[in-house]
Design a protein around this motif. Structure first.
Motif, mmCIF file in Angstrom:
data_model
loop_
_atom_site.group_PDB
_atom_site.id
_atom_site.type_symbol
_atom_site.label_atom_id
_atom_site.label_comp_id
_atom_site.label_asym_id
_atom_site.label_seq_id
_atom_site.Cartn_x
_atom_site.Cartn_y
_atom_site.Cartn_z
ATOM 1 N N THR A 111 0.857 -1.207 0.000
ATOM 2 C CA THR A 111 0.000 0.000 0.000
ATOM 3 C C THR A 111 0.882 1.241 0.000
ATOM 4 N N TRP A 112 1.915 1.233 0.874
ATOM 5 C CA TRP A 112 2.828 2.385 0.930
ATOM 6 C C TRP A 112 3.498 2.600 -0.433
ATOM 7 N N LYS A 113 3.990 1.508 -1.021
ATOM 8 C CA LYS A 113 4.718 1.600 -2.299
ATOM 9 C C LYS A 113 3.837 2.272 -3.368
ATOM 10 N N GLN A 115 1.147 4.130 -2.870
ATOM 11 C CA GLN A 115 0.840 5.517 -2.515
ATOM 12 C C GLN A 115 2.014 6.443 -2.832
ATOM 13 N N ARG A 116 3.211 6.000 -2.481
ATOM 14 C CA ARG A 116 4.390 6.861 -2.680
ATOM 15 C C ARG A 116 4.546 7.165 -4.173
ATOM 16 N N LYS A 117 4.306 6.124 -5.004
ATOM 17 C CA LYS A 117 4.448 6.312 -6.449
ATOM 18 C C LYS A 117 3.408 7.298 -6.975
ATOM 19 N N GLY A 345 12.504 5.608 14.429
ATOM 20 C CA GLY A 345 12.991 4.254 14.685
ATOM 21 C C GLY A 345 12.542 3.290 13.617
ATOM 22 N N ARG A 346 13.085 2.108 13.715
ATOM 23 C CA ARG A 346 12.676 1.019 12.835
ATOM 24 C C ARG A 346 12.563 -0.244 13.682
ATOM 25 N N GLN A 347 11.701 -1.167 13.237
ATOM 26 C CA GLN A 347 11.530 -2.439 13.932
ATOM 27 C C GLN A 347 11.935 -3.560 12.967
ATOM 28 N N VAL A 411 12.302 8.436 3.055
ATOM 29 C CA VAL A 411 12.756 9.802 3.328
ATOM 30 C C VAL A 411 11.558 10.754 3.168
ATOM 31 N N CYS A 412 11.590 11.856 3.904
ATOM 32 C CA CYS A 412 10.479 12.818 3.879
ATOM 33 C C CYS A 412 10.139 13.221 2.440
ATOM 34 N N ILE A 413 8.897 13.036 2.063
ATOM 35 C CA ILE A 413 8.489 13.420 0.701
ATOM 36 C C ILE A 413 8.332 14.939 0.605
HETATM 37 C C1 HEM Z 1 11.159 20.950 8.538
HETATM 38 C C2 HEM Z 1 10.176 20.214 8.062
HETATM 39 C C3 HEM Z 1 10.142 18.709 8.032
HETATM 40 C C4 HEM Z 1 10.954 17.784 8.636
HETATM 41 C C5 HEM Z 1 12.169 18.047 9.537
HETATM 42 C C6 HEM Z 1 10.452 16.483 8.266
HETATM 43 C C7 HEM Z 1 11.048 15.283 8.674
HETATM 44 C C8 HEM Z 1 10.624 14.039 8.257
HETATM 45 C C9 HEM Z 1 11.288 12.797 8.575
HETATM 46 C C10 HEM Z 1 12.552 12.657 9.428
HETATM 47 C C11 HEM Z 1 10.598 11.792 7.981
HETATM 48 C C12 HEM Z 1 10.972 10.311 7.982
HETATM 49 C C13 HEM Z 1 10.606 9.625 9.271
HETATM 50 C C14 HEM Z 1 11.014 8.170 9.261
HETATM 51 O O1 HEM Z 1 11.797 7.753 8.421
HETATM 52 O O2 HEM Z 1 10.506 7.430 10.125
HETATM 53 C C15 HEM Z 1 9.458 12.386 7.306
HETATM 54 C C16 HEM Z 1 8.503 11.686 6.594
HETATM 55 C C17 HEM Z 1 7.423 12.281 5.971
HETATM 56 N N1 HEM Z 1 7.191 13.625 5.799
HETATM 57 FE FE1 HEM Z 1 8.342 15.121 6.533
HETATM 58 N N2 HEM Z 1 9.366 16.634 7.466
HETATM 59 C C18 HEM Z 1 9.142 17.976 7.277
HETATM 60 C C19 HEM Z 1 8.156 18.555 6.504
HETATM 61 C C20 HEM Z 1 7.210 17.874 5.773
HETATM 62 C C21 HEM Z 1 6.210 18.483 4.925
HETATM 63 C C22 HEM Z 1 6.079 19.983 4.675
HETATM 64 C C23 HEM Z 1 5.430 17.464 4.435
HETATM 65 C C24 HEM Z 1 4.245 17.515 3.487
HETATM 66 C C25 HEM Z 1 3.768 18.574 2.911
HETATM 67 C C26 HEM Z 1 5.959 16.222 4.966
HETATM 68 C C27 HEM Z 1 5.437 14.967 4.704
HETATM 69 C C28 HEM Z 1 6.019 13.788 5.111
HETATM 70 C C29 HEM Z 1 5.449 12.478 4.805
HETATM 71 C C30 HEM Z 1 4.139 12.213 4.078
HETATM 72 C C31 HEM Z 1 6.335 11.538 5.337
HETATM 73 C C32 HEM Z 1 6.226 10.032 5.232
HETATM 74 C C33 HEM Z 1 6.916 9.582 3.957
HETATM 75 C C34 HEM Z 1 6.903 8.084 3.735
HETATM 76 O O3 HEM Z 1 6.819 7.336 4.694
HETATM 77 O O4 HEM Z 1 6.995 7.682 2.553
HETATM 78 N N3 HEM Z 1 7.038 16.511 5.762
HETATM 79 N N4 HEM Z 1 9.509 13.765 7.473
#
Ligand code: HEM
Length: 469
Positions: A111-113, A115-117, A345-347, A411-413
């Motif tokens: 589901t994640w894969k 959605q991300r795409k 974290g990760r499990q 990584v943060c999208i």
């Molecule tokens: C300074 C601002 C931000 C920081 C420091 C940040 C940091 C992070 C980090 C560290 C993760 C990964 C967490 C993990 O690997 O467990 C993450 C994931 C994510 N972030 Fe950000 N974020 C920021 C802003 C944003 C913004 C503005 C959005 C959307 C508009 C966003 C959407 C997401 C989403 C949807 C994920 C999950 C991605 C995935 O699992 O594929 N973030 N963020």
């Protein structure tokens, strides 16, 4: 809160911003110690680290009967974040689940894969370039609101400003007008129920001990109903052609792998995930950057000179933001010293070996940008605010020990979205106002899901024309 205040800058010399008290030794390993650690972490997620954690690259631990590993070694971090044998721990999603639903932030596996795409096209540089008018409008509105004040709580102002920016970018709504109800719910949720509680650490899974989560479920339900209504309105009356597009437009026209439109519930959950992940994080980044610049007026002047030489009004696309290299470096250095996502974290899904340590299936790996970014073996002068360290780094993601946005496939999208938004909002504010702190008391970082201040200091604001007269 106890703090270690090392040499906060009041005159020439390096600025070393204050940090929470670091324990001299590890906090034991008995069930009672575990409870103490859980209690400290529910008050401040970065409050249980000890001195040696800033020197060790890998540390095995036991917590609440489960084995775990703290990994700070960049190669080990890369291995864990890239490996399909590790997943984001479900229990870390507890506070956000009622708001973020089944969206990208919390989804897993296939589901994640998928959605991300399907979401990736909404976060390309070109797509973010299309959102810049929303950030410019949010920055202007925030600065207008501050222009007649001599003193302001900028933490609160940036909360409002980034909520406004994300509501405009998502739905073309303004936080104080047509999006007021959404803004109110989001603010209430993210200021209260979104924070970690003691039971979140004691419970093993996402759904253990959730009897006390009524507020999370209630507010989350109201939020999802508001977003549902918004999607229905947009479907009934598509927006006028002359306004800048928003993320909702993109989600409504996105296609899944079979070429079909995304279901409404998925669109709703994606919007909610973006809001949950993207509002408070960017607000914290702006707060800490402003705090550092207020403590370091000389750097503030240099950043302002850069902005006045290329004012926000000249920004037409993402490439124009390259005119502000020092501002960008200040934001990176802020994310290093105050990573707004301080720990994740990760499990392990299967038995693994990381840096020579066995990680059995089910065990946790803790990755803490707070530790890694201040690690004594990974950075030169780690406690010092020195934005210049990023000036010659066109791609700071190449720095192995710098991971404010995580790494690997999850990584943060929204990294590009957040950096563009933060640059534009901060540039707009600094072009109009000189900023200083109203008092000298230290401001200590406190972590829950994001890294905030222990108190919201007042800032003194001086209009630029007046400051130069
Ligand atoms: C300074 C601002 C931000 C920081 C420091 C940040 C940091 C992070 C980090 C560290 C993760 C990964 C967490 C993990 O690997 O467990 C993450 C994931 C994510 N972030 Fe950000 N974020 C920021 C802003 C944003 C913004 C503005 C959005 C959307 C508009 C966003 C959407 C997401 C989403 C949807 C994920 C999950 C991605 C995935 O699992 O594929 N973030 N963020």
């Amino acid at each position: 809160m106890d703090a270690q205040v090392r040499d906060v800058k009041v005159g020439p010399g390096p600025l070393v911003p204050p940090v929470p008290k670091v324990h001299p030794r590890p906090l034991g390993g008995s069930p009672l110690d575990d409870l103490r650690i859980a209690w400290e972490m529910s008050r401040n997620l970065i409050g249980a680290w000890c001195e040696e954690d800033f020197d060790n690259l890998v540390t095995p631990y036991h917590f609440m009967g489960q084995p775990g590993l703290v990994v700070s070694d960049p190669a080990g971090v890369r291995q864990v974040l890239a490996s399909p044998n590790f997943r984001r721990p479900l229990k870390l999603g507890r506070p956000l689940k009622p708001l973020a639903g089944e969206g990208l932030l919390l989804s897993e596996g296939e589901t994640w894969k998928r959605q991300r795409k399907s979401l990736a096209p909404a976060f390309t540089p070109a797509a973010i370039g299309g959102l810049l008018p929303h950030f410019v409008a949010a920055g202007a509105s925030l600065t207008e609101g501050l222009a007649n004040q001599t003193k302001a709580n900028l933490s609160e102002a940036f909360h409002h400003g980034t909520l406004d920016a994300v509501l405009r970018a998502l739905f073309s709504r303004r936080a104080d007008r047509d999006g007021a109800v959404l803004a109110q719910i989001a603010r209430r949720y993210l200021e209260g129920p979104a924070h970690f509680r003691l039971l979140d650490f004691i419970g093993r899974g996402r759904d253990d001990l959730t009897f006390a989560d009524g507020d999370r479920r209630r507010l989350g339900g109201r939020w999802l109903a508001e977003v549902d209504a918004l999607i229905a309105q947009r479907r009934a009356a598509p927006a006028a052609d002359d306004r800048p597009g928003d993320l909702l437009d993109r989600l409504l026209t996105a296609r899944d792998e079979d070429g079909g439109p995304l279901p409404d519930q998925e669109i709703r959950d994606q919007c909610s995930s973006m809001l949950a992940a993207g509002f408070e994080t960017t607000s914290r980044l702006l707060f800490w950057a402003t705090y550092l610049l207020a403590r370091d007026p000389e750097t503030q002047d240099r950043v302002r000179a850069e902005i006045l030489a290329f004012p926000v009004e000249r920004v037409n696309g993402l490439d124009d933001l390259k005119a502000w290299p020092l501002l960008r470096s200040v934001l990176f250095e802020t994310l290093r010293l105050y990573p707004t996502a301080p720990t994740f974290g990760r499990q392990a899904l299967a038995d693994e070996t990381v840096l020579g340590h066995k990680v059995p299936a089910g065990a946790m790996v803790t990755i803490s940008p707070w530790l890694i970014h201040r690690h004594r073996k990974l950075w030169d002068a780690p406690a010092v605010f020195r934005p210049e360290r990023f000036l010659d780094q066109p791609h700071p993601w190449g720095i192995e020990a710098f991971l404010p946005f995580g790494g690997g496939p999850r990584v943060c999208i929204g990294a590009g979205f957040a950096l563009a938004e933060a640059q534009i909002i901060l540039a707009t504010v600094l072009a109009r106002l000189e900023i200083a702190l109203a008092d000298d008391r230290p401001v200590i970082p406190v972590a829950s899901i994001t890294l905030g201040p222990d108190r919201e200091p007042d800032f003194l604001l001086t209009p630029i024309v007046q400051a130069r007269a």
